[in-house]
Design an enzyme around this catalytic site. Structure first.
Site, PDB file in Angstrom:
ATOM      1  N   SER A  60       0.830  -1.193   0.000  1.00  0.00           N
ATOM      2  CA  SER A  60       0.000   0.000   0.000  1.00  0.00           C
ATOM      3  C   SER A  60       0.874   1.256   0.000  1.00  0.00           C
ATOM      4  O   SER A  60       1.678   1.454  -0.909  1.00  0.00           O
ATOM      5  CB  SER A  60      -0.947  -0.055   1.205  1.00  0.00           C
ATOM      6  N   HIS A  97      -2.496  -1.296  -4.231  1.00  0.00           N
ATOM      7  CA  HIS A  97      -3.955  -1.341  -4.343  1.00  0.00           C
ATOM      8  C   HIS A  97      -4.491   0.083  -4.263  1.00  0.00           C
ATOM      9  O   HIS A  97      -3.733   1.037  -4.095  1.00  0.00           O
ATOM     10  CB  HIS A  97      -4.585  -2.243  -3.271  1.00  0.00           C
TER      11      HIS A  97
END
EC number: 3.4.21.92
Length: 213
Positions: A114, A139
């Protein structure tokens, strides 16, 4: 005893009993003790470990600015082992990395997921690395705001703006098209170290150090 004023108060260390290794150095003036992070900071090494949050971000930004003030022409080495965290805290670190004159070399140890992956990709071009068994995951940002319908609408627009901005920056640093980034960040997308090189998040996989930190 020398203590690092910027040392991160990492939950992982506290959970292990709060034990931080000490390093003893001998000099003409006698012995001097450093906690391990202070000693590594002298070598221009910063650790980003655990969740990315505001307190950590402030400390890392302070260390980056401190090392730039000491020598703006010498690389800084940022080691990342993080599952991700706050976007705004991560962007504070990212903007400081881009702001200072010194190149920031990034290395993934363990995981960079992330926001951790975003910061890994944001290192100086040609100076971004993974260790062989590290994992990288990209993501889209997560939302979860609750409240009045009008407030939810406002925050929904904000998270869509953040997603668009993160995708643009990730496309810039990886060399991938914006359409590819949008597709590949639609769900959790895990990568091995070699795959992260292919994707453009890092520049090489390091198995053995070839030069001092």
């Amino acid at each position: 005893m020398s203590r690092n004023p910027f040392m991160q108060n990492m939950p992982e260390i506290q959970a292990a009993g709060g034990l931080v290794p000490m390093v003893i150095e001998q000099s003409a003036r006698g012995e001097r003790a450093y906690d391990i992070y202070s000693r590594l900071l002298k070598e221009r090494v910063i650790f980003l470990v655990g969740q990315v949050e505001d307190y950590m971000a402030n400390l890392i930004c302070a260390q980056l600015l401190f090392l730039e003030a000491e020598n703006p022409d010498k690389d800084i080495h940022l080691y990342i082992n993080s599952p991700g965290g706050s976007v705004t805290a991560g962007m504070a670190i990212y903007d400081t990395m881009q702001f200072i004159k010194a190149d920031v070399s990034t290395t993934c140890i363990g995981q960079a997921c992330s926001m951790g992956a975003f910061l890994l990709a944001g290192g100086a071009k040609g100076k971004r690395f993974c260790l062989p068994n590290s994992r990288v995951m990209i993501h889209q940002p997560l939302g979860g705001f609750q409240g009045q319908a009008s407030d939810i609408e406002i925050h929904a627009k904000e998270i869509l703006f953040i997603r668009e901005r993160l995708n643009e920056l990730l496309a810039h640093h990886t060399g991938q098209s914006l359409e590819t980034i949008e597709r590949d960040t639609n769900r959790d997308n895990f990568m091995s170290a070699p795959r992260a090189v292919e994707y453009g998040i890092v520049d090489a996989v390091h198995e053995k150090r070839q030069m001092p930190v």
